[in-house]
Design a protein around this motif. Structure first.
Motif, PDB file in Angstrom:
ATOM      1  N   ASN A 157     -12.996  25.220  -8.741  1.00 62.47           N
ATOM      2  CA  ASN A 157     -13.601  25.903  -7.910  1.00 62.47           C
ATOM      3  C   ASN A 157     -13.982  27.210  -8.082  1.00 62.47           C
ATOM      4  OD1 ASN A 157     -15.582  25.415  -5.767  1.00 62.47           O
ATOM      5  ND2 ASN A 157     -14.416  26.237  -3.894  1.00 62.47           N
ATOM      6  N   SER A 158     -13.973  27.083  -9.422  1.00 58.57           N
ATOM      7  CA  SER A 158     -14.287  28.371  -9.791  1.00 58.57           C
ATOM      8  C   SER A 158     -15.450  28.717 -10.941  1.00 58.57           C
ATOM      9  CB  SER A 158     -12.940  29.511 -10.519  1.00 58.57           C
ATOM     10  OG  SER A 158     -13.390  30.527 -11.032  1.00 58.57           O
ATOM     11  N   SER A 159     -16.112  29.164 -11.921  1.00 56.30           N
ATOM     12  CA  SER A 159     -16.699  29.510 -12.733  1.00 56.30           C
ATOM     13  C   SER A 159     -16.564  30.618 -14.675  1.00 56.30           C
ATOM     14  CB  SER A 159     -18.571  29.668 -12.635  1.00 56.30           C
ATOM     15  OG  SER A 159     -19.443  29.241 -12.799  1.00 56.30           O
ATOM     16  N   LEU A 160     -16.821  29.386 -14.985  1.00 56.70           N
ATOM     17  CA  LEU A 160     -16.881  30.637 -16.550  1.00 56.70           C
ATOM     18  C   LEU A 160     -18.633  31.156 -16.832  1.00 56.70           C
ATOM     19  CD1 LEU A 160     -14.691  28.747 -18.814  1.00 56.70           C
ATOM     20  CD2 LEU A 160     -14.089  30.368 -17.322  1.00 56.70           C
ATOM     21  N   ILE A 161     -18.657  32.324 -16.034  1.00 54.80           N
ATOM     22  CA  ILE A 161     -19.878  32.914 -16.347  1.00 54.80           C
ATOM     23  C   ILE A 161     -20.355  32.675 -17.801  1.00 54.80           C
ATOM     24  CG2 ILE A 161     -19.911  34.096 -13.997  1.00 54.80           C
ATOM     25  CD1 ILE A 161     -20.077  36.981 -15.617  1.00 54.80           C
ATOM     26  N   TRP A 162     -19.569  33.369 -18.583  1.00 55.85           N
ATOM     27  CA  TRP A 162     -20.142  33.090 -20.407  1.00 55.85           C
ATOM     28  C   TRP A 162     -20.157  31.882 -20.763  1.00 55.85           C
ATOM     29  CZ3 TRP A 162     -16.376  30.984 -22.710  1.00 55.85           C
ATOM     30  CH2 TRP A 162     -15.366  30.793 -21.987  1.00 55.85           C
ATOM     31  N   SER A 163     -19.534  31.215 -19.844  1.00 57.74           N
ATOM     32  CA  SER A 163     -19.737  29.568 -20.719  1.00 57.74           C
ATOM     33  C   SER A 163     -21.144  29.292 -21.685  1.00 57.74           C
ATOM     34  CB  SER A 163     -19.269  28.758 -20.004  1.00 57.74           C
ATOM     35  OG  SER A 163     -19.922  28.115 -18.380  1.00 57.74           O
ATOM     36  N   GLU A 164     -22.263  29.161 -20.475  1.00 60.69           N
ATOM     37  CA  GLU A 164     -23.828  29.043 -21.181  1.00 60.69           C
ATOM     38  C   GLU A 164     -24.379  29.367 -22.139  1.00 60.69           C
ATOM     39  OE1 GLU A 164     -27.825  28.411 -21.065  1.00 60.69           O
ATOM     40  OE2 GLU A 164     -26.653  30.102 -20.348  1.00 60.69           O
ATOM     41  N   PRO A 165     -23.992  30.597 -21.237  1.00 57.09           N
ATOM     42  CA  PRO A 165     -24.678  31.822 -22.862  1.00 57.09           C
ATOM     43  C   PRO A 165     -24.180  31.586 -24.263  1.00 57.09           C
ATOM     44  CG  PRO A 165     -24.400  33.051 -21.198  1.00 57.09           C
ATOM     45  CD  PRO A 165     -24.040  31.815 -20.349  1.00 57.09           C
ATOM     46  N   ALA A 166     -23.147  31.828 -24.339  1.00 53.70           N
ATOM     47  CA  ALA A 166     -22.019  31.079 -25.318  1.00 53.70           C
ATOM     48  C   ALA A 166     -22.551  30.444 -26.105  1.00 53.70           C
ATOM     49  CB  ALA A 166     -20.528  31.389 -24.898  1.00 53.70           C
TER      50      ALA A 166
END
Length: 170
Positions: free
Chosen positions: A41-50
């Motif tokens: 229930n969290s998110s890696l904010i850098w995952s999509e642009p990376a």
């Protein structure tokens, strides 16, 4: 010509390895994002642009290797009925057009990178130019590999196929 073919062959292998590693890395990042989002229930904010940035690298490097190996898209119906010299001429024209396209990738990719160099990708903390560097790198390889194919054809040598170094000894 032998040294050039060996060098471009090694460059193609390196590009293919980098592309493969990028594909695996992108898959791992996306899988981690799914785990973080749905299980933790969290998110890696850098995952999509990376992931998108990595995808640009493996797409453009893989496409360049495909050009070298002769696996790019083509419409070959006419070639089945033409004599061998006409086929060689049309293949050369095709390679020159592809080289021109690669030069356009370098030119316009560089312009895009320049125009976005002042922007920051917030979640990664790097310049927006990094989104367009793969276009430039892939374009350089497309030009190089296309010119190699033309030069090999002009020298009477077969064009390379991945993993087949026997023709280099010719």
């Amino acid at each position: 010509m032998k040294n050039v073919a060996l060098a471009t062959g090694l460059l193609a292998r390196l590009a293919l390895w980098i592309a493969g590693i990028g594909l695996v890395l992108m898959t791992v990042i996306i899988a981690a994002q799914v785990v973080f989002r749905y299980l933790l229930n969290s998110s890696l904010i850098w995952s999509e642009p990376a992931s998108v940035m990595i995808m640009g690298w493996f797409i453009f490097l893989g496409a360049a290797v495909g050009i070298r190996e002769g696996y790019h898209l083509s419409f070959d119906i006419l070639l089945y009925v033409l004599p061998e010299k006409a086929k060689l001429f049309l293949h050369t024209v095709s390679d020159l057009v592809v080289a021109g396209f690669g030069a356009g990738m370098v030119w316009f990719g560089w312009e895009l990178a320049e125009k976005t160099s002042g922007n920051m990708v917030p979640s990664l903390g790097i310049s927006g130019a990094f989104d367009f560097i793969p276009i430039v790198g892939g374009g350089v390889l497309v030009v190089l590999f296309s010119i190699e194919r033309v030069a090999r054809r002009a020298a009477g040598l077969p064009t390379a196929r991945f993993g087949d170094d026997a023709d280099i000894e010719a």
